[in-house]
Design a protein around this motif. Structure first.
Motif, mmCIF file in Angstrom:
data_model
loop_
_atom_site.group_PDB
_atom_site.id
_atom_site.type_symbol
_atom_site.label_atom_id
_atom_site.label_comp_id
_atom_site.label_asym_id
_atom_site.label_seq_id
_atom_site.Cartn_x
_atom_site.Cartn_y
_atom_site.Cartn_z
ATOM 1 N N THR A 32 0.787 -1.193 0.054
ATOM 2 C CA THR A 32 0.007 -0.089 0.021
ATOM 3 C C THR A 32 0.748 1.374 -0.120
ATOM 4 O O THR A 32 2.084 1.252 -0.078
ATOM 5 C CB THR A 32 -1.129 0.026 1.165
ATOM 6 O OG1 THR A 32 -0.002 -0.247 2.623
ATOM 7 C CG2 THR A 32 -1.735 -1.295 1.405
ATOM 8 N N ASP A 33 0.099 2.298 -0.060
ATOM 9 C CA ASP A 33 0.999 3.740 -0.020
ATOM 10 C C ASP A 33 1.485 3.778 1.564
ATOM 11 O O ASP A 33 2.430 4.904 1.706
ATOM 12 C CB ASP A 33 -0.158 4.935 0.104
ATOM 13 C CG ASP A 33 -0.803 4.745 -1.361
ATOM 14 O OD1 ASP A 33 -0.164 4.376 -2.470
ATOM 15 O OD2 ASP A 33 -1.733 5.331 -1.563
ATOM 16 N N ASN A 34 1.466 3.108 2.363
ATOM 17 C CA ASN A 34 2.200 3.220 3.542
ATOM 18 C C ASN A 34 3.607 2.814 3.613
ATOM 19 O O ASN A 34 4.683 3.291 4.231
ATOM 20 C CB ASN A 34 1.701 2.177 4.749
ATOM 21 C CG ASN A 34 0.447 2.603 5.349
ATOM 22 O OD1 ASN A 34 0.048 3.804 5.283
ATOM 23 N ND2 ASN A 34 -0.250 1.611 5.708
ATOM 24 N N TYR A 85 2.769 -3.549 7.638
ATOM 25 C CA TYR A 85 1.661 -2.946 7.234
ATOM 26 C C TYR A 85 0.775 -2.271 8.193
ATOM 27 O O TYR A 85 -0.439 -1.715 7.837
ATOM 28 C CB TYR A 85 0.615 -4.382 7.082
ATOM 29 C CG TYR A 85 1.125 -5.204 5.590
ATOM 30 C CD1 TYR A 85 0.658 -4.999 4.486
ATOM 31 C CD2 TYR A 85 2.047 -6.368 6.076
ATOM 32 C CE1 TYR A 85 1.228 -5.870 3.448
ATOM 33 C CE2 TYR A 85 2.572 -7.236 5.086
ATOM 34 C CZ TYR A 85 2.018 -7.011 3.760
ATOM 35 O OH TYR A 85 2.458 -7.653 2.779
ATOM 36 N N GLN A 86 1.255 -2.121 9.330
ATOM 37 C CA GLN A 86 0.502 -1.041 10.296
ATOM 38 C C GLN A 86 1.263 0.280 10.469
ATOM 39 O O GLN A 86 0.469 1.138 10.471
ATOM 40 C CB GLN A 86 0.757 -1.606 11.598
ATOM 41 C CG GLN A 86 -0.162 -3.143 11.917
ATOM 42 C CD GLN A 86 0.330 -4.280 11.000
ATOM 43 O OE1 GLN A 86 1.740 -4.280 11.170
ATOM 44 N NE2 GLN A 86 -0.340 -5.193 11.005
ATOM 45 N N HIS A 87 2.467 0.283 10.050
ATOM 46 C CA HIS A 87 3.242 1.454 10.273
ATOM 47 C C HIS A 87 3.769 1.871 8.770
ATOM 48 O O HIS A 87 4.034 1.231 7.855
ATOM 49 C CB HIS A 87 3.949 1.539 11.403
ATOM 50 C CG HIS A 87 3.875 1.126 12.476
ATOM 51 N ND1 HIS A 87 3.732 -0.400 13.067
ATOM 52 C CD2 HIS A 87 3.161 1.836 13.790
ATOM 53 C CE1 HIS A 87 3.291 -0.327 14.330
ATOM 54 N NE2 HIS A 87 2.940 0.966 14.693
ATOM 55 N N GLU A 88 4.102 3.325 8.896
ATOM 56 C CA GLU A 88 4.818 3.673 7.318
ATOM 57 C C GLU A 88 6.031 3.243 7.614
ATOM 58 O O GLU A 88 6.916 3.013 8.431
ATOM 59 C CB GLU A 88 4.949 5.184 7.557
ATOM 60 C CG GLU A 88 3.306 5.956 7.299
ATOM 61 C CD GLU A 88 3.606 7.366 7.022
ATOM 62 O OE1 GLU A 88 4.754 8.038 7.047
ATOM 63 O OE2 GLU A 88 2.542 7.882 6.710
#
Length: 402
Positions: free
Chosen positions: A284-286, A321-324
């Motif tokens: 994703t964009d993260n 997947y939870q943090h940038e």
């Protein structure tokens, strides 16, 4: 073996050609000297004896010492061969002619003493001087009463020669020198063969180790890529199809370029660019990806699939997947060297045996890369791995090959 025999052939050819060249030079410098094949054949007969002994030593005796290390057998046969040669050399003298012994000057070139008293000292007496006379078969004495010294200047020509002459000793010495030179040349060529075989064995060992490392890297890489495609099939089938096309390009590179010693730098950069593009479809964009590859590349080569291990390691352990997260990849050329830098964030706490650790502590991927670098470049490369609290970075400096 072939080069050694060629060297012997050239040396003996020059030796046998020396009498011809010497006689030819003499005939040019002195018009009274004619080309006589008898002299050449006489010298060739002497050389032929040494050539025969050389062949016996080179093909029968020398291999016992140089290749089989049978020293006792070699030296025993060598002493026997030299003894037979010395006996034949001493027994090949011409026989003594029959008849009374003749006299020959030993010091000065005086004529033989005359038989008649009136001819004694005829050539040396002054005009008007009466010829000297023999007394009781002896030469006359000088006025001072001392006998003349001329009889001491004569010795019998046909006296028996000594058992071992000067020529016999020189022949044996020359034979020993020839055998020593033969051993030296044979040992030198054997050392060349040993070094050549050792280099071939080291090369084969290097190729086997590199092949083993490639077999370890390639399945690991394809396993991660197939996992990405599997995830894309559920998320976006269209992107999954595009990913399969990109994967086919990567597989073509691995199959046709991965087993080479070096590939063009442009192909390796295109492979990294395709891999990063494929991985971007999944996340994703993260995830922030920075890919800085040079647009103009020199015409140099690089070992295939060398840099992709670091990029793959960054995607595997640096994405959350939870943090940038971020991955920064930079490649630059500086003279004849390639500078590679890969930095990525750390996705939480990792197990103690992840590939983020140094190769000496764990991590099969990075450990294999370091082994491969050691085999390819020795001490001419620089690899720095930093594992900080939140950032993992790799800096690699390798020389480019033509």
């Amino acid at each position: 073996m072939r080069q050694e025999n060629i060297a012997y052939l050239v040396a003996w050819s020059l030796l046998f050609a020396a009498p011809l060249l010497s006689l030819y030079v003499r005939t040019i410098g002195d018009t009274d000297v004619s080309f006589n094949w008898t002299e050449v054949i006489f010298v060739w007969k002497k050389f032929a004896v040494f050539l025969l002994l050389f062949l016996v030593h080179n093909f029968l005796l020398a291999p016992l010492l140089v290749y089989r290390q049978r020293r006792f057998a070699y030296f025993s046969l060598l002493v026997l061969l030299i003894g037979v040669f010395a006996i034949c050399q001493c027994s090949s003298r011409p026989e003594m002619p029959s008849g009374p012994p003749q006299l020959e000057m030993t010091g000065r070139n005086f004529p033989a003493p005359p038989d008649r008293p009136e001819n004694l000292d005829k050539s040396s007496r002054r005009p008007g001087e009466l010829p000297s006379k023999r007394l009781n078969g002896h030469l006359p004495r000088h006025p001072n009463g001392q006998p003349p010294k001329r009889p001491n200047d004569f010795r019998p020509v046909d006296a028996p020669p000594p058992i071992v002459g000067e020529r016999d000793i020189l022949s044996v010495v020359m034979l020993l020198l020839m055998f020593g030179a033969n051993l030296g040349v044979k040992g030198w060529f054997r050392s060349l063969d040993d070094r050549r075989r050792l280099a071939e064995l080291e090369k084969q060992n290097l190729e086997q180790q590199l092949e083993y490392l490639r077999y370890q890297i390639n399945p690991h890489f394809f396993m991660n890529t197939l996992n990405n495609i599997h995830a894309l099939v559920d998320i976006d089938p269209a992107k999954a199809q595009e990913t399969i096309v990109e994967l086919s390009k990567m597989m073509r590179f691995v199959l046709y370029e991965g087993d080479k010693y070096g590939v063009p730098l442009a192909k390796e950069m295109a492979f990294i660019r395709t891999y990063v593009k494929l991985m971007q479809l999944r996340y994703t964009d993260n995830l922030r990806i920075t890919l800085n590859l040079p647009t103009e590349l020199p015409d140099r080569s690089i070992p295939p699939l060398l840099l992709i291990s670091f990029v793959e390691n960054a995607f595997k352990h640096g994405v959350s997947y939870q943090h940038e997260s971020f991955i920064d990849i930079r490649v630059a050329t500086e003279g004849d060297n390639l500078l590679f830098e890969c930095r990525n964030s750390k996705a939480g706490l990792q197990a103690p045996t992840t590939s983020h650790q140094t190769p000496t502590q764990g991590g099969v991927g990075l450990a294999n890369v370091r082994k491969r670098l050691d085999l390819l470049y020795g001490s001419s490369y620089t690899l720095r791995i930093h594992d900080d609290d939140g950032v993992f970075s790799v800096n690699l400096d390798i020389p480019l090959k033509q």
